[in-house]
Motif scaffolding. Structure first.
Motif, PDB file in Angstrom:
ATOM      1  N   ASN A  33       1.039  -0.527  -0.327  1.00 56.25           N
ATOM      2  CA  ASN A  33       0.475  -0.052  -0.162  1.00 56.25           C
ATOM      3  C   ASN A  33       0.713   1.153  -0.239  1.00 56.25           C
ATOM      4  N   ALA A  34       2.081   1.254   0.504  1.00 53.42           N
ATOM      5  CA  ALA A  34       3.053   2.413   0.565  1.00 53.42           C
ATOM      6  C   ALA A  34       3.402   2.119  -0.920  1.00 53.42           C
ATOM      7  N   ASN A  35       3.817   1.695  -1.374  1.00 55.14           N
ATOM      8  CA  ASN A  35       3.616   1.548  -3.610  1.00 55.14           C
ATOM      9  C   ASN A  35       3.160   2.329  -3.605  1.00 55.14           C
ATOM     10  N   LYS A  36       1.815   1.725  -3.723  1.00 50.92           N
ATOM     11  CA  LYS A  36       0.166   2.416  -4.468  1.00 50.92           C
ATOM     12  C   LYS A  36       0.320   4.153  -3.928  1.00 50.92           C
ATOM     13  N   LEU A  37       0.467   4.245  -2.870  1.00 49.56           N
ATOM     14  CA  LEU A  37       0.786   6.057  -2.130  1.00 49.56           C
ATOM     15  C   LEU A  37       1.767   6.395  -3.011  1.00 49.56           C
ATOM     16  N   LEU A 185      -4.320   1.451 -12.068  1.00 47.16           N
ATOM     17  CA  LEU A 185      -3.493   0.822 -10.792  1.00 47.16           C
ATOM     18  C   LEU A 185      -4.912   0.802  -9.604  1.00 47.16           C
ATOM     19  N   ILE A 186      -5.599   1.381  -9.440  1.00 50.45           N
ATOM     20  CA  ILE A 186      -6.302   1.065  -7.954  1.00 50.45           C
ATOM     21  C   ILE A 186      -7.014  -0.858  -9.310  1.00 50.45           C
ATOM     22  N   LYS A 187      -8.017  -0.876 -10.392  1.00 51.61           N
ATOM     23  CA  LYS A 187      -7.960  -2.723 -10.246  1.00 51.61           C
ATOM     24  C   LYS A 187      -6.990  -3.450 -10.528  1.00 51.61           C
ATOM     25  N   GLU A 188      -5.430  -2.780 -10.739  1.00 55.04           N
ATOM     26  CA  GLU A 188      -4.051  -4.223 -10.749  1.00 55.04           C
ATOM     27  C   GLU A 188      -4.322  -4.369  -8.702  1.00 55.04           C
ATOM     28  N   THR A 189      -4.342  -3.313  -7.857  1.00 53.61           N
ATOM     29  CA  THR A 189      -4.295  -3.300  -7.098  1.00 53.61           C
ATOM     30  C   THR A 189      -5.115  -4.517  -6.148  1.00 53.61           C
ATOM     31  N   LYS A 190      -6.570  -4.152  -6.625  1.00 54.16           N
ATOM     32  CA  LYS A 190      -7.225  -5.143  -6.078  1.00 54.16           C
ATOM     33  C   LYS A 190      -7.674  -6.590  -6.737  1.00 54.16           C
TER      34      LYS A 190
END
Length: 194
Positions: A33-37, A185-190
């Motif tokens: 989640n840090a990477n996502k941010l 990005l949101i789809k990939e992280t979900k």
């Protein structure tokens, strides 16, 4: 309370160092989640400041967090021995940049993250800075420590939210020039394993 504005939001990454992996509950989730941010910060054009806790003994920021991809948005990684991130150098950057909000992530929720947030919330110099805690990008050695820290921070005035919610707030509109990349990005992280 107003929405986050990308032009006046600063991300603070607190002490995510690989040496802590065995001791931190859901460490890999914090890193993911840090990477996502970090990617959201880049898409929204927000600066990122990182700290390490006594890097000589505990090592650098976890190398799986891609700070280099931020380019000029990575304002630096500062080493510290204080538990709070608010070293003189960090305070100087905050004063100079004068953000209206900071997004705080990292470890440990009940020590360094909590002390940073409480110091921001109680120091008159930073009275105009709203503190956001990315709940899914913080953790502690034990879930109970995390839960108590989150309750205390909420009671003190911090906004408790998630990386996805922060991203949508910063991007703000489906016509944002980076919305397609953000949506991907949101789809990939979900779909990524938790």
């Amino acid at each position: 309370m107003s929405l986050l504005r990308p032009d006046s939001t600063l991300f603070l990454l607190c002490d995510v160092q690989a040496k802590f992996r065995p001791a931190i509950h859901n460490y890999d989730g914090v890193v993911a989640n840090a990477n996502k941010l970090m990617k959201i910060a880049k898409l929204a054009n927000c600066g990122v400041l990182a700290t390490t806790q006594h890097s000589r003994g505990l090592g650098p920021v976890d190398p799986s967090i891609d700070l280099s991809a931020l380019g000029d948005l990575h304002l630096g990684t500062l080493d510290k021995t204080l538990f709070s991130m608010l070293t003189p150098e960090v305070k100087e950057i905050l004063v100079r940049r004068a953000p209206s909000a900071v997004v705080l992530m990292g470890i440990e929720a009940h020590i360094c993250v909590q002390q940073t947030a409480l110091q921001l919330l109680t120091t008159p110099t930073f009275a105009n800075i709203k503190v956001y805690i990315a709940h899914d990008a913080v953790s502690s050695s034990h879930p109970t420590e995390m839960d108590i820290a989150i309750h205390r921070l909420r009671a003190a005035g911090a906004v408790i939210t998630t990386s996805e919610s922060l991203g949508f707030e910063l991007i703000g509109d489906a016509i944002h020039p980076n919305f397609r990349e953000f949506s991907k990005l949101i789809k990939e992280t979900k779909m990524a394993p938790k």
